[in-house]
Design an enzyme around this catalytic site. Structure first.
Site, PDB file in Angstrom:
ATOM      1  N   TYR A 469       0.979  -1.472  -0.382  1.00 26.27           N
ATOM      2  CA  TYR A 469      -0.064  -0.131   0.123  1.00 26.27           C
ATOM      3  C   TYR A 469       0.891   1.265  -0.064  1.00 26.27           C
ATOM      4  O   TYR A 469       1.006   1.925  -0.816  1.00 26.27           O
ATOM      5  CB  TYR A 469      -1.368  -0.010   1.156  1.00 26.27           C
ATOM      6  CG  TYR A 469      -2.292   1.129   1.218  1.00 26.27           C
ATOM      7  CD1 TYR A 469      -3.105   1.176   0.072  1.00 26.27           C
ATOM      8  CD2 TYR A 469      -2.171   2.045   1.649  1.00 26.27           C
ATOM      9  CE1 TYR A 469      -4.466   1.959   0.651  1.00 26.27           C
ATOM     10  CE2 TYR A 469      -2.871   3.235   1.584  1.00 26.27           C
ATOM     11  CZ  TYR A 469      -3.578   3.231   0.849  1.00 26.27           C
ATOM     12  OH  TYR A 469      -5.022   4.445   0.910  1.00 26.27           O
ATOM     13  N   SER A 549      -6.294   0.816  -3.999  1.00 22.91           N
ATOM     14  CA  SER A 549      -6.496   2.504  -4.044  1.00 22.91           C
ATOM     15  C   SER A 549      -5.438   3.270  -3.904  1.00 22.91           C
ATOM     16  O   SER A 549      -4.646   3.361  -5.046  1.00 22.91           O
ATOM     17  CB  SER A 549      -7.269   2.594  -2.197  1.00 22.91           C
ATOM     18  OG  SER A 549      -7.625   4.177  -2.869  1.00 22.91           O
ATOM     19  N   ASP A 633     -17.579   3.849  -7.795  1.00 20.76           N
ATOM     20  CA  ASP A 633     -16.687   4.108  -6.940  1.00 20.76           C
ATOM     21  C   ASP A 633     -16.105   5.865  -6.642  1.00 20.76           C
ATOM     22  O   ASP A 633     -15.702   6.377  -8.588  1.00 20.76           O
ATOM     23  CB  ASP A 633     -15.486   3.580  -7.513  1.00 20.76           C
ATOM     24  CG  ASP A 633     -14.377   3.937  -6.542  1.00 20.76           C
ATOM     25  OD1 ASP A 633     -14.736   4.273  -5.492  1.00 20.76           O
ATOM     26  OD2 ASP A 633     -13.009   3.309  -6.753  1.00 20.76           O
ATOM     27  N   HIS A 668     -15.602   2.119  -3.466  1.00 21.40           N
ATOM     28  CA  HIS A 668     -14.478   1.489  -4.094  1.00 21.40           C
ATOM     29  C   HIS A 668     -14.355   0.521  -2.710  1.00 21.40           C
ATOM     30  O   HIS A 668     -12.920  -0.229  -2.740  1.00 21.40           O
ATOM     31  CB  HIS A 668     -14.003   3.502  -3.126  1.00 21.40           C
ATOM     32  CG  HIS A 668     -12.650   3.082  -3.063  1.00 21.40           C
ATOM     33  ND1 HIS A 668     -11.950   3.241  -3.938  1.00 21.40           N
ATOM     34  CD2 HIS A 668     -11.694   3.122  -2.168  1.00 21.40           C
ATOM     35  CE1 HIS A 668     -10.511   3.343  -3.731  1.00 21.40           C
ATOM     36  NE2 HIS A 668     -10.193   3.654  -2.015  1.00 21.40           N
TER      37      HIS A 668
END
Length: 701
Positions: A469, A549, A633, A668
């Site tokens: 991430y 993301s 999203d 999302h």
């Protein structure tokens, strides 16, 4: 299927089913100029989520993608095993409100978990069943808030995964709806003030598409029961332009705490004494240089969690009559480990993260250490929250091979007892997780946890998913996932790198992966892949990278910078157009991590140099890629994924497929139905394995 092994194809082919015929994506002459540099944006038209052209493109892409996926011979087998493993009862920790004890329960494969309650006699009933909100399970329960006495409830509903919610107000005892819904609520819960009403936050409804138009002035409202929403009073934000505003009433209903920020890092802090009819909003922190959160109050004494002059966070105490930082007194000082905290039963629980795993210390309100809580093992713990009068608290424990288990905790004795252990058809004893530290490009030591079946042969041929991430102060801590368990059962390796930009080592670690230092994050991820290859866990032919993301940006950047390093790329709901991300919905609030193309020439050039959409080059052999996104999203708009997929399909040199899987009526990720979650996870794994050359799964269950 627990002992499945992968069977490799005898021939090494570049494509699975021959050359893929992608839908034609029209290019249009759209240009922007930044500091004298012209940037062409041929797929700008895909940003219009309301157009018939975009809808037709989505349909055509999905037809190609699902036609491809349907031909993978073991796709169905993976999905069935995932459903089998997922099908176990899941029960949350209980919480008391009024005369009832509430808890969430899912019988296994329900699309949404159901909120149940029991009365004092132990009689169970369904309180709220989100599965009845819509036929396909895509409408979810996104939040529940009870009044202090438990007689009233305000619950939030999200349709198709959108961040835009509506709030339903109900008599909690009779379950009778009391008035019209509060609509167009975003990034907000509901915080009750006695039984008079509640505070909530939202934006003015934007012009154009509600799913993509920019929203940047958040306002805090008070809704008084029995009055129409149009008469709700703006409490904060009418005259102060802030992107994120939240209001929370303290447990004793004495204070309203207001947090306000312009980005996802750093916040102002305000307080209002609700016991005074003419109480004014008083400033506690007047800048965005630190993160500050009021944990609790005892009378006028406030307990604040902050990283002000403490990158790893500390807890301070101050009187509400003089609450500014010059009057703060350290209660629980900063340590070398990152602190988060909760309160319950009249105690403070300090949750320390040491190399991405949990330690918990129990303190009283004077800052005296009561005990270190003895946890069930090495992993991630969450919970220890509750009201002051609670006699029993609850917490969860999990790691990569241990399904989440709920424990009860007696704060007087420190004794934990197993409360709810899931019955999962997965034998954790057959697997192991190991934490290693590898060296990144600039010499920084980065932790990574590698999980796999015991007795794994290090021959460079193990199918591996490397996950990351690396942003927004988010920490990746060990947790169990059914999808990952299926991957492990089949002999796969699952590796998680704790990259800079995350929160694993506090604010300094976060800041080391932001703005003009963002490349550190990509370098850390690349070095993780190189480590796995060097140590023979896997090789470039069997390495997939995955992230969602901000992690989707990570995958997009790494696959365009080092395409030869990996075989499969799985960017999910990614931020992929770094020159325009801030023009959509609340994207401008991410500028602390990214900077924007309008900040300076230096920032523009830096962003352009790694922006995935702008770094796909003609004639490059990119890895097999499955881009995933949702058509609803409104956090990271799907146009990012649309444009990236279009660029890759246009410029890909090899026959490695570039697919985009667009989930309809999905956002999302939050509130996604279990059925859709399983289907997507199975498709990702099937795509990954097939493009590594596996033709079938063999072995016995």
């Amino acid at each position: 299927m627990k002992n499945i092994i992968f069977t490799l194809a005898l021939s090494s082919t570049l494509t699975v089913f021959g050359q893929v015929n992608y839908p034609q994506t029209q290019k249009k002459d759209v240009k922007n100029t930044y500091f004298g540099t012209t940037v062409i944006d041929p797929y700008r038209w895909l940003e219009d989520d309301k157009s018939a052209e975009t809808a037709a493109w989505v349909k055509a892409q999905n037809e190609v993608t699902f036609n491809y996926l349907e031909k993978i011979p073991f796709r169905k087998q993976l999905k069935e095993r995932m459903e089998q493993l997922w099908n176990y009862e899941k029960i949350s920790a209980p919480f008391k409100r009024g005369n009832y004890t509430y808890y969430y329960k899912n019988n296994g494969l329900q699309n949404q978990s159901v909120l149940y309650r029991k009365d004092k006699n132990g009689k169970e009933e369904v309180f709220l069943d989100p599965n009845t909100f819509s036929a396909d399970g895509s409408t979810s329960l996104s939040g529940v808030s009870f009044s202090k006495d438990g007689s009233l409830v305000a619950y939030s509903i999200s349709v198709a995964g959108s961040d835009w919610n509506s709030i339903v107000i109900m008599d909690a005892v009779t379950k009778k709806k009391l008035e019209n819904d509060i609509v167009d609520v975003k990034f907000s819960g509901a915080s009750w003030y006695n039984n008079e009403g509640f505070y909530y936050s939202s934006y003015d409804k934007p012009q154009g598409s509600q799913l993509s138009a920019k929203t940047d002035q958040h306002k805090l409202y008070f809704h008084k029961l029995g009055t129409p929403q149009k008469s709700d009073k703006v409490v904060f934000g009418a005259n102060q332009k802030r992107r994120y505003v939240g209001g929370v009433v303290t447990e004793d209903a004495r204070y309203l705490i207001i947090s306000a920020s312009t980005s996802t890092s750093g916040n102002e802090l305000y307080i209002k004494d609700l016991s005074k009819p003419d109480g004014k909003i008083v400033t506690i922190v007047d800048n965005f240089n630190s993160d500050n959160d009021v944990l609790e109050n005892v009378g006028s004494k406030l307990y604040i969690l902050t990283n002000r002059n403490a990158p790893n966070q500390k807890i301070v105490a101050v009187d509400a009559s003089h609450p500014t930082p010059d009057n703060w007194k350290d209660l629980i000082p900063e340590t070398k480990n990152v602190l988060s905290a909760s309160t319950g039963s009249g105690y403070i629980f300090a949750n320390y993260m040491k190399d991405a795993v949990t330690q918990v210390m129990q303190y009283d309100y004077n800052g005296k250490l009561i005990r270190e809580v003895q946890l069930p093992g090495i992993g991630t713990t969450g919970g220890f929250g509750g009201k002051k009068q609670e006699k029993t608290l609850y917490y969860s424990f999990t790691n990569y091979i241990t399904p989440g288990t709920i424990y009860s905790f007696d704060p007087q004795t420190g004794v934990s007892k197993e409360y709810q252990k899931p019955k999962v058809d997965f034998n954790s004893a057959n697997y192991e997780s190991k934490q290693i530290f590898y060296t990144s490009k600039d010499g920084t030591k980065v932790p990574m946890i590698i999980t796999h079946k015991k007795g794994l042969k290090l021959d460079g041929k193990n199918p591996t998913i490397l996950y990351g991430y690396g942003g927004f102060n988010v920490s990746l801590t060990p947790s169990f996932s059914v999808a990952n368990a299926v991957w492990l059962e089949q002999g796969g390796i699952y590796a998680v790198a704790n990259l800079r930009g995350g929160g694993e080592y506090g604010k300094e670690w976060h800041d080391a992966g932001t703005q003009l230092k963002k490349q550190n994050v990509f370098d850390d991820f690349i070095a993780a892949g190189e480590y796995l290859i060097a140590q023979k866990y896997t090789s470039s032919d069997f390495l997939a990278i995955k992230g969602g993301s901000n992690g989707g940006l990570l995958v997009g950047a790494v696959m365009t910078q080092r395409p030869e390093l990996i075989k499969v790329a799985l960017p999910a709901v990614g931020v992929l157009d770094m020159l325009r991300y801030h023009t959509f919905t609340a994207g401008a609030g991410w500028a602390y991590d990214y900077g924007t193309a309008e900040d300076s020439k230096e920032m523009f050039e830096y962003l352009k140099n790694y922006s995935p959409v702008h770094n796909v080059k003609t004639g490059v052999n990119y890895p097999a890629t499955l881009v995933t996104t949702g058509d609803h999203d409104d956090r990271v708009v799907p146009a990012h994924s649309f444009k990236f997929a279009a660029e890759l399909q246009d410029k890909q040199k090899s026959g490695n497929p570039v697919m985009i899987r667009i989930e309809t009526n999905a956002g999302h990720g939050a509130g996604k139905p279990v059925s859709k979650t399983i289907e997507e996870a199975a498709d990702m794994q099937a795509f990954t394995l097939y493009n590594m050359g596996f033709k079938e799964l063999s072995g016995k269950k």
